[in-house]
Write a protein that holds these residues in place. Structure first.
Motif, PDB file in Angstrom:
ATOM      1  N   UNK A  29      46.484  46.401  50.361  1.00  0.00           N
ATOM      2  CA  UNK A  29      47.815  46.308  50.969  1.00  0.00           C
ATOM      3  C   UNK A  29      47.755  45.793  52.408  1.00  0.00           C
ATOM      4  N   UNK A  30      46.647  45.173  52.771  1.00  0.00           N
ATOM      5  CA  UNK A  30      46.509  44.601  54.104  1.00  0.00           C
ATOM      6  C   UNK A  30      47.070  43.182  54.112  1.00  0.00           C
ATOM      7  N   UNK A  31      47.485  42.747  55.324  1.00  0.00           N
ATOM      8  CA  UNK A  31      48.006  41.393  55.456  1.00  0.00           C
ATOM      9  C   UNK A  31      46.900  40.382  55.170  1.00  0.00           C
ATOM     10  N   UNK A  32      47.294  39.260  54.572  1.00  0.00           N
ATOM     11  CA  UNK A  32      46.347  38.214  54.204  1.00  0.00           C
ATOM     12  C   UNK A  32      46.736  36.904  54.884  1.00  0.00           C
ATOM     13  N   UNK A  33      45.751  36.147  55.400  1.00  0.00           N
ATOM     14  CA  UNK A  33      46.067  34.861  56.039  1.00  0.00           C
ATOM     15  C   UNK A  33      46.549  33.839  55.021  1.00  0.00           C
ATOM     16  N   UNK A  34      47.430  32.976  55.459  1.00  0.00           N
ATOM     17  CA  UNK A  34      48.060  31.998  54.571  1.00  0.00           C
ATOM     18  C   UNK A  34      47.032  31.100  53.877  1.00  0.00           C
ATOM     19  N   UNK A  35      46.065  30.575  54.593  1.00  0.00           N
ATOM     20  CA  UNK A  35      45.099  29.662  53.999  1.00  0.00           C
ATOM     21  C   UNK A  35      44.260  30.348  52.924  1.00  0.00           C
ATOM     22  N   UNK A  36      43.936  31.616  53.144  1.00  0.00           N
ATOM     23  CA  UNK A  36      43.185  32.367  52.135  1.00  0.00           C
ATOM     24  C   UNK A  36      44.007  32.521  50.869  1.00  0.00           C
ATOM     25  N   UNK A  37      45.302  32.723  51.033  1.00  0.00           N
ATOM     26  CA  UNK A  37      46.197  32.885  49.888  1.00  0.00           C
ATOM     27  C   UNK A  37      46.307  31.591  49.095  1.00  0.00           C
ATOM     28  N   UNK A  38      46.422  30.459  49.783  1.00  0.00           N
ATOM     29  CA  UNK A  38      46.508  29.176  49.085  1.00  0.00           C
ATOM     30  C   UNK A  38      45.205  28.878  48.343  1.00  0.00           C
ATOM     31  N   UNK A  39      44.077  29.271  48.938  1.00  0.00           N
ATOM     32  CA  UNK A  39      42.795  29.090  48.254  1.00  0.00           C
ATOM     33  C   UNK A  39      42.715  29.954  47.000  1.00  0.00           C
ATOM     34  N   UNK A  40      43.205  31.190  47.087  1.00  0.00           N
ATOM     35  CA  UNK A  40      43.237  32.071  45.913  1.00  0.00           C
ATOM     36  C   UNK A  40      44.154  31.506  44.832  1.00  0.00           C
ATOM     37  N   UNK A  41      45.263  30.902  45.251  1.00  0.00           N
ATOM     38  CA  UNK A  41      46.201  30.309  44.300  1.00  0.00           C
ATOM     39  C   UNK A  41      45.561  29.144  43.564  1.00  0.00           C
TER      40      UNK A  41
END
Length: 232
Positions: A29-41
């Motif tokens: 439930x911690x905040x995630x950086x945008x670039x990390x999220x796009x990489x996960x996507x």
């Protein structure tokens, strides 16, 4: 078959918290950086494509009924299109109801109503199920499923184009991909140069390459001539 309402990306690792307008990891439930999220996507898209192709073996080995196959194929295709759309848009936070509707329209084509503009042939999971009933090999089915996964590129470029338009870009041009072979249509579209966004023919559309099209798109605004063109 999957419903086209209330579309959302069922990513196992993160979610978008609209209260804080931030991404969060599901496990901490911690905040995630945008670039990390796009990489996960992007990784999720690749995984969903692989899972889609595996359905060919699962069906032919008797692990799935035709109805189960259709349901799982539709679910995977939906998630692939949503992942591509989010990558094209640049994040979940800019996915408006109108943009989800763009994805829903593409999914409708993939499920029921697709028509090849070059040949006039119909396509969609409904027609694939009929072909399966008549008998196609596991290799043929896997290749067909691979094409359905690759066809989600149109959702990427549809959202990329919609975002570019919202940023006051008015023109676009097709750019040939890095390959030694280009179909006649892609060569012709690239030769047109800059056209209005409304005239743009998206990669994978109206070309013999179809889902294997490697073309990209650049955008620009006539109102800001010094603005650097956008591309994938």
């Amino acid at each position: 078959m999957q419903t086209l309402t209330q579309l959302r990306l069922d990513h196992p690792d993160y979610y978008y918290d609209r209260k804080t307008n931030r991404y969060k990891y599901k496990d901490t439930n911690r905040f995630a950086p945008k670039q990390a999220i796009l990489a996960l996507t992007e990784k999720y898209r690749h995984r969903s494509q692989a899972d889609l192709i595996k359905l060919a073996h699962q069906y032919h080995s008797g692990q799935l009924s035709l109805e189960q196959f259709q349901r799982l194929a539709a679910s995977n295709i939906k998630q692939i299109h949503l992942a591509e759309a989010i990558l094209g848009a640049g994040g979940v936070e800019v996915m408006t109801p109108a943009r989800f509707l763009i994805v829903a329209r593409q999914l409708k084509r993939q499920y029921y109503t697709g028509i090849d503009t070059l040949t006039g042939d119909r396509f969609g999971l409904k027609h694939l199920a009929a072909d399966i009933g008549e008998g196609i090999s596991e290799a043929q089915l896997a290749n067909r499923l691979r094409m359905y996964g690759d066809a989600a590129k149109v959702s990427f470029w549809s959202l990329k184009t919609d975002v570019a338009r919202s940023q006051d870009n008015t023109e676009a041009r097709r750019v040939l991909g890095k390959t030694h072979q280009h179909c006649e249509q892609c060569l012709r579209y690239a030769a047109l140069g800059w056209v209005s966004i409304e005239q743009l023919i998206l990669p994978t559309q109206q070309c013999e390459c179809r889902s294997q099209c490697k073309c990209t798109v650049e955008f620009r605004s006539l109102h800001t001539p010094n603005k650097k063109p956008q591309r994938k």
